[in-house]
Motif scaffolding. Structure first.
Motif, short mmCIF file in Angstrom:
data_model
loop_
_atom_site.label_atom_id
_atom_site.label_comp_id
_atom_site.label_asym_id
_atom_site.label_seq_id
_atom_site.Cartn_x
_atom_site.Cartn_y
_atom_site.Cartn_z
N ILE A 249 0.83 -1.21 0.00
CA ILE A 249 0.00 0.00 0.00
C ILE A 249 0.86 1.25 0.00
O ILE A 249 0.60 2.20 -0.75
N ILE A 250 1.91 1.26 0.83
CA ILE A 250 2.81 2.41 0.87
C ILE A 250 3.50 2.58 -0.48
O ILE A 250 3.64 3.70 -0.99
N SER A 251 3.91 1.49 -1.10
CA SER A 251 4.57 1.56 -2.40
C SER A 251 3.61 2.03 -3.50
O SER A 251 4.01 2.78 -4.39
N ALA A 252 2.35 1.58 -3.43
CA ALA A 252 1.37 2.04 -4.42
C ALA A 252 1.15 3.54 -4.30
O ALA A 252 1.08 4.25 -5.31
N CYS A 253 1.04 4.03 -3.07
CA CYS A 253 0.91 5.48 -2.87
C CYS A 253 2.17 6.20 -3.33
O CYS A 253 2.10 7.30 -3.89
N GLY A 254 3.32 5.58 -3.12
CA GLY A 254 4.58 6.17 -3.59
C GLY A 254 4.67 6.23 -5.09
O GLY A 254 5.22 7.17 -5.66
N GLU B 259 9.92 7.18 1.84
CA GLU B 259 8.76 7.13 0.95
C GLU B 259 7.53 7.74 1.60
O GLU B 259 6.77 8.47 0.95
N ILE B 260 7.32 7.48 2.88
CA ILE B 260 6.18 8.07 3.59
C ILE B 260 6.32 9.58 3.66
O ILE B 260 5.34 10.31 3.47
N VAL B 261 7.53 10.08 3.88
CA VAL B 261 7.75 11.52 3.90
C VAL B 261 7.43 12.12 2.54
O VAL B 261 6.78 13.18 2.45
N PHE B 262 7.86 11.47 1.46
CA PHE B 262 7.55 11.96 0.11
C PHE B 262 6.06 11.97 -0.16
O PHE B 262 5.53 12.89 -0.78
N ILE B 263 5.36 10.93 0.29
CA ILE B 263 3.91 10.86 0.08
C ILE B 263 3.20 11.98 0.82
O ILE B 263 2.33 12.66 0.26
N VAL B 264 3.56 12.20 2.07
CA VAL B 264 2.93 13.26 2.86
C VAL B 264 3.25 14.63 2.27
O VAL B 264 2.37 15.50 2.18
N CYS C 58 0.51 17.27 0.87
CA CYS C 58 0.43 18.66 1.33
C CYS C 58 0.50 19.64 0.17
O CYS C 58 -0.20 20.65 0.16
N MET C 59 1.33 19.33 -0.82
CA MET C 59 1.42 20.20 -2.00
C MET C 59 0.11 20.18 -2.77
O MET C 59 -0.31 21.22 -3.30
N LEU C 60 -0.53 19.02 -2.86
CA LEU C 60 -1.81 18.93 -3.56
C LEU C 60 -2.91 19.73 -2.85
O LEU C 60 -3.73 20.38 -3.51
N THR C 61 -2.92 19.68 -1.53
CA THR C 61 -3.96 20.44 -0.81
C THR C 61 -3.71 21.93 -0.93
O THR C 61 -4.67 22.70 -0.99
N LYS C 62 -2.45 22.36 -0.99
CA LYS C 62 -2.17 23.77 -1.18
C LYS C 62 -2.56 24.24 -2.57
O LYS C 62 -3.00 25.37 -2.76
#
Length: 100
Positions: A7-12, A84-89, A93-97
Motif C-alpha cells: 500500500i505504501i509503495s502504491a501510494c509512492g 517514501e512516507i515523507v515523500f507521500i505526505v 500537502c502540495m496537492l492540498t495547497k
C-alpha cells in the motif's frame, strides 16, 4: 506486513508519477525508484526466512534479522519506507495547497 509495504509503495508510485508529470522529472524518478525498490527488497529478503529456518512471521523475521543477526537489508528497507512516507505526505500537502 507485505500488504502494508504494498500500500505504501502504491501510494509512492502515484506520488512519483504526479511529481514526474507536474513537478520535476528527477524528483519523480527518485520517488518511483524508491517505491519500486521497497517491495523488491521485502520479497527477496523474505525468501531467506525459509533458508534460515525461522518459524515466526515475516515481521518477526525482519526484526530478528535486523537486531539479532545484524543484517543491513531490513534497516535499508526501513529507511526507504520512512523516506517514501515523507515523500507521500509532502506530495499530499502540495496537492492540498494547490487546490486552495
Amino acid at each position: 506486513m507485505i500488504w502494508l509495504i504494498g500500500i505504501i509503495s502504491a501510494c509512492g508510485i502515484v506520488s512519483g508519477i504526479y511529481s514526474f508529470s507536474k513537478r520535476s522529472k528527477a524528483r519523480g524518478i527518485i520517488k518511483l525508484t524508491i517505491a519500486f525498490s521497497c517491495p523488491i527488497i521485502a520479497i527477496l529478503f523474505g525468501f531467506l526466512q525459509d533458508d534460515r529456518a525461522f518459524g515466526g512471521t515475516k515481521l518477526q523475521f525482519f526484526v530478528h534479522s535486523a537486531t539479532v543477526d545484524g543484517d543491513i537489508w531490513p534497516w535499508i528497507m526501513v529507511i526507504l519506507l520512512v523516506t517514501e512516507i515523507v515523500f507521500i505526505v509532502r506530495t499530499a500537502c502540495m496537492l492540498t495547497k494547490e487546490k486552495k
